[in-house]
Design a protein around this motif. Structure first.
Motif, PDB file in Angstrom:
ATOM      1  N   TYR A  82       0.845  -1.202   0.000  1.00 60.00           N
ATOM      2  CA  TYR A  82       0.000   0.000   0.000  1.00 60.00           C
ATOM      3  C   TYR A  82       0.874   1.244   0.000  1.00 60.00           C
ATOM      4  O   TYR A  82       1.991   1.237   0.525  1.00 60.00           O
ATOM      5  CB  TYR A  82      -0.908   0.027   1.233  1.00 60.00           C
ATOM      6  CG  TYR A  82      -1.942  -1.059   1.260  1.00 60.00           C
ATOM      7  CD1 TYR A  82      -3.150  -0.921   0.587  1.00 60.00           C
ATOM      8  CD2 TYR A  82      -1.711  -2.237   1.973  1.00 60.00           C
ATOM      9  CE1 TYR A  82      -4.108  -1.926   0.606  1.00 60.00           C
ATOM     10  CE2 TYR A  82      -2.663  -3.248   2.002  1.00 60.00           C
ATOM     11  CZ  TYR A  82      -3.865  -3.083   1.323  1.00 60.00           C
ATOM     12  OH  TYR A  82      -4.792  -4.086   1.350  1.00 60.00           O
ATOM     13  N   PHE A  83       0.351   2.314  -0.596  1.00 60.23           N
ATOM     14  CA  PHE A  83       1.054   3.590  -0.630  1.00 60.23           C
ATOM     15  C   PHE A  83       0.289   4.616   0.207  1.00 60.23           C
ATOM     16  O   PHE A  83      -0.938   4.596   0.256  1.00 60.23           O
ATOM     17  CB  PHE A  83       1.164   4.101  -2.072  1.00 60.23           C
ATOM     18  CG  PHE A  83       2.200   3.389  -2.884  1.00 60.23           C
ATOM     19  CD1 PHE A  83       3.442   3.955  -3.104  1.00 60.23           C
ATOM     20  CD2 PHE A  83       1.936   2.146  -3.433  1.00 60.23           C
ATOM     21  CE1 PHE A  83       4.409   3.304  -3.849  1.00 60.23           C
ATOM     22  CE2 PHE A  83       2.879   1.482  -4.184  1.00 60.23           C
ATOM     23  CZ  PHE A  83       4.129   2.060  -4.394  1.00 60.23           C
ATOM     24  N   PRO A  84       1.009   5.547   0.837  1.00 65.64           N
ATOM     25  CA  PRO A  84       0.317   6.623   1.551  1.00 65.64           C
ATOM     26  C   PRO A  84      -0.402   7.534   0.564  1.00 65.64           C
ATOM     27  O   PRO A  84      -0.028   7.622  -0.614  1.00 65.64           O
ATOM     28  CB  PRO A  84       1.457   7.364   2.259  1.00 65.64           C
ATOM     29  CG  PRO A  84       2.678   7.058   1.448  1.00 65.64           C
ATOM     30  CD  PRO A  84       2.479   5.671   0.914  1.00 65.64           C
ATOM     31  N   ARG A 196      -2.354   1.452  -8.265  1.00 69.09           N
ATOM     32  CA  ARG A 196      -3.785   1.364  -8.536  1.00 69.09           C
ATOM     33  C   ARG A 196      -4.513   2.151  -7.456  1.00 69.09           C
ATOM     34  O   ARG A 196      -4.304   1.936  -6.255  1.00 69.09           O
ATOM     35  CB  ARG A 196      -4.226  -0.091  -8.564  1.00 69.09           C
ATOM     36  CG  ARG A 196      -5.703  -0.285  -8.828  1.00 69.09           C
ATOM     37  CD  ARG A 196      -5.964  -1.531  -9.627  1.00 69.09           C
ATOM     38  NE  ARG A 196      -5.652  -1.338 -11.040  1.00 69.09           N
ATOM     39  CZ  ARG A 196      -5.926  -2.255 -11.980  1.00 69.09           C
ATOM     40  NH1 ARG A 196      -6.495  -3.404 -11.640  1.00 69.09           N
ATOM     41  NH2 ARG A 196      -5.645  -2.025 -13.245  1.00 69.09           N
ATOM     42  N   CYS A 197      -5.348   3.093  -7.895  1.00 70.90           N
ATOM     43  CA  CYS A 197      -6.079   3.964  -6.983  1.00 70.90           C
ATOM     44  C   CYS A 197      -7.554   3.604  -7.006  1.00 70.90           C
ATOM     45  O   CYS A 197      -8.163   3.548  -8.082  1.00 70.90           O
ATOM     46  CB  CYS A 197      -5.878   5.421  -7.403  1.00 70.90           C
ATOM     47  SG  CYS A 197      -6.844   6.609  -6.441  1.00 70.90           S
ATOM     48  N   HIS A 198      -8.134   3.340  -5.833  1.00 67.67           N
ATOM     49  CA  HIS A 198      -9.565   3.094  -5.686  1.00 67.67           C
ATOM     50  C   HIS A 198     -10.185   4.255  -4.912  1.00 67.67           C
ATOM     51  O   HIS A 198      -9.826   4.498  -3.763  1.00 67.67           O
ATOM     52  CB  HIS A 198      -9.815   1.806  -4.894  1.00 67.67           C
ATOM     53  CG  HIS A 198      -9.651   0.554  -5.688  1.00 67.67           C
ATOM     54  ND1 HIS A 198      -9.885  -0.705  -5.145  1.00 67.67           N
ATOM     55  CD2 HIS A 198      -9.304   0.350  -6.988  1.00 67.67           C
ATOM     56  CE1 HIS A 198      -9.672  -1.628  -6.069  1.00 67.67           C
ATOM     57  NE2 HIS A 198      -9.313  -1.011  -7.190  1.00 67.67           N
ATOM     58  N   LEU A 199     -11.124   4.960  -5.542  1.00 68.39           N
ATOM     59  CA  LEU A 199     -11.926   5.956  -4.839  1.00 68.39           C
ATOM     60  C   LEU A 199     -13.224   5.282  -4.422  1.00 68.39           C
ATOM     61  O   LEU A 199     -13.998   4.832  -5.270  1.00 68.39           O
ATOM     62  CB  LEU A 199     -12.218   7.152  -5.747  1.00 68.39           C
ATOM     63  CG  LEU A 199     -13.208   8.190  -5.200  1.00 68.39           C
ATOM     64  CD1 LEU A 199     -12.636   8.893  -3.976  1.00 68.39           C
ATOM     65  CD2 LEU A 199     -13.597   9.203  -6.277  1.00 68.39           C
ATOM     66  N   GLY A 200     -13.460   5.194  -3.118  1.00 65.56           N
ATOM     67  CA  GLY A 200     -14.670   4.537  -2.639  1.00 65.56           C
ATOM     68  C   GLY A 200     -15.918   5.327  -2.981  1.00 65.56           C
ATOM     69  O   GLY A 200     -16.025   6.508  -2.639  1.00 65.56           O
ATOM     70  N   LEU A 224      -7.797   4.834  -1.876  1.00 66.93           N
ATOM     71  CA  LEU A 224      -6.930   3.785  -1.344  1.00 66.93           C
ATOM     72  C   LEU A 224      -5.945   3.439  -2.450  1.00 66.93           C
ATOM     73  O   LEU A 224      -6.347   3.119  -3.574  1.00 66.93           O
ATOM     74  CB  LEU A 224      -7.768   2.570  -0.957  1.00 66.93           C
ATOM     75  CG  LEU A 224      -7.070   1.374  -0.306  1.00 66.93           C
ATOM     76  CD1 LEU A 224      -6.393   1.788   1.003  1.00 66.93           C
ATOM     77  CD2 LEU A 224      -8.081   0.258  -0.041  1.00 66.93           C
ATOM     78  N   LEU A 225      -4.640   3.528  -2.152  1.00 69.74           N
ATOM     79  CA  LEU A 225      -3.584   3.316  -3.144  1.00 69.74           C
ATOM     80  C   LEU A 225      -2.829   2.029  -2.848  1.00 69.74           C
ATOM     81  O   LEU A 225      -2.405   1.804  -1.719  1.00 69.74           O
ATOM     82  CB  LEU A 225      -2.594   4.484  -3.131  1.00 69.74           C
ATOM     83  CG  LEU A 225      -3.153   5.899  -3.286  1.00 69.74           C
ATOM     84  CD1 LEU A 225      -2.022   6.925  -3.204  1.00 69.74           C
ATOM     85  CD2 LEU A 225      -3.898   6.053  -4.592  1.00 69.74           C
ATOM     86  N   PHE A 226      -2.658   1.198  -3.888  1.00 67.60           N
ATOM     87  CA  PHE A 226      -1.933  -0.054  -3.665  1.00 67.60           C
ATOM     88  C   PHE A 226      -1.208  -0.489  -4.928  1.00 67.60           C
ATOM     89  O   PHE A 226      -1.480  -0.003  -6.032  1.00 67.60           O
ATOM     90  CB  PHE A 226      -2.900  -1.142  -3.179  1.00 67.60           C
ATOM     91  CG  PHE A 226      -3.964  -1.567  -4.169  1.00 67.60           C
ATOM     92  CD1 PHE A 226      -3.822  -2.716  -4.933  1.00 67.60           C
ATOM     93  CD2 PHE A 226      -5.124  -0.817  -4.317  1.00 67.60           C
ATOM     94  CE1 PHE A 226      -4.800  -3.097  -5.829  1.00 67.60           C
ATOM     95  CE2 PHE A 226      -6.114  -1.203  -5.202  1.00 67.60           C
ATOM     96  CZ  PHE A 226      -5.962  -2.345  -5.972  1.00 67.60           C
ATOM     97  N   ASP A 227      -0.278  -1.406  -4.737  1.00 66.46           N
ATOM     98  CA  ASP A 227       0.512  -1.979  -5.838  1.00 66.46           C
ATOM     99  C   ASP A 227      -0.099  -3.330  -6.181  1.00 66.46           C
ATOM    100  O   ASP A 227       0.057  -4.293  -5.434  1.00 66.46           O
ATOM    101  CB  ASP A 227       1.973  -2.131  -5.393  1.00 66.46           C
ATOM    102  CG  ASP A 227       2.879  -2.668  -6.501  1.00 66.46           C
ATOM    103  OD1 ASP A 227       2.364  -3.234  -7.482  1.00 66.46           O
ATOM    104  OD2 ASP A 227       4.112  -2.539  -6.361  1.00 66.46           O
TER     105      ASP A 227
END
Length: 273
Positions: A82-84, A196-200, A224-227
């Motif tokens: 995960y990324f900040p 990969r960015c997820h906007l809820g 939420l940012l993740f690899d």
């Protein structure tokens, strides 16, 4: 249309798909594309890309099972599941400010499901249980004009993002919907050059994303940012009354991929190249 399973995950087997077009000549093709880029522009700043292409087979076979990008691994990038949020601060804040805009366009789109099990423009994805559907504005670097016309404000928003991957096959933007009872089989993304960015948009309880063995929950109006080159899965264990889990997903550049590298990767991995 899924024709087979790899690591328990369904693949479409299309020769146009970046995941499915595996062949022994891939590395040679990538190296040829890099040479073409360097002739037109420069070899300056191409060290990591050159190293990655030259030793791609070794990288992909020797990676620990927690992170195994399936198509291209760029060496020497910082690695974390995960990324900040401040990893791509401008784009995160822009997406969050436009939460209501994106949500309203989704809700208008989703009304079509009352008349049809799978309305035009939506894609059904393979899952061991439940239903996972996606509505792509950009699919593997290619704009989907008919879908973009149905979400004009969301599509225009993509043009305001500073780090959106829009010109190579690793770039996607879509609305992703999980119905209650859905589990997505653990799988790896194609590369580590992106976040990969997820906007809820709708985030009922009982929904979770697990990346590299670490669980996180979505929140409405938050990114939420993740690899996704890490082994990851998502699930919705809520009840029917809870409704679907909905996120707006967009691929952003990994912050440690330099501008010259981004330009070269856009050239090397241009759709249809």
């Amino acid at each position: 249309d899924a024709a087979g399973l790899q690591n328990g995950y369904a693949y479409c087997q299309s020769p146009e798909c970046v995941r499915c077009a595996h062949n022994e000549g891939l590395n040679q093709k990538l190296y040829y594309n890099l040479q073409e880029y360097a002739k037109r522009y420069s070899w300056s700043g191409m060290g990591r890309i050159h190293k990655g292409i030259r030793e791609q087979g070794r990288y992909l076979s020797s990676r620990p099972s927690i992170q195994k990008p399936e198509v291209f691994f760029l060496p020497d990038l910082p690695t974390t599941p995960y990324f900040p949020r401040d990893a791509q601060k401008h784009d995160v804040e822009l997406l969050e400010r436009n939460f209501q805009t994106i949500l309203c366009e989704f809700e208008t789109l989703y009304k079509a499901f009352s008349n049809c099990s799978l309305p035009q423009g939506w894609k059904m994805n393979s899952t061991p249980s439940g239903e996972w559907v996606t509505f792509y504005l950009v699919n593997q670097g290619v704009c989907v004009p008919r879908n973009c016309r149905k979400c004009p404000r969301t599509y225009r928003l993509l043009g305001s993002l500073r780090t959106c991957i829009g010109n190579n096959v690793f770039g996607n933007a879509c609305i992703s919907v999980l119905s209650p009872g859905t589990v997505i089989t653990e799988h790896y993304g194609p590369t580590n050059i992106r976040i990969r960015c997820h906007l809820g948009l709708k985030t009922p309880s009982g929904c979770e994303l697990v990346v590299g063995g670490e669980p996180q929950c979505w929140a409405e109006g938050r990114c939420l940012l993740f690899d996704d080159s890490f082994l990851h899965t998502a699930f919705h264990e809520g009840s029917t009354e809870d409704g679907p889990r909905v996120v707006f997903m967009v691929d952003l550049w990994h912050p440690n991929v330099a501008a010259a590298e981004r330009q070269a990767l856009d050239f090397i991995f241009a759709p249809g190249r």
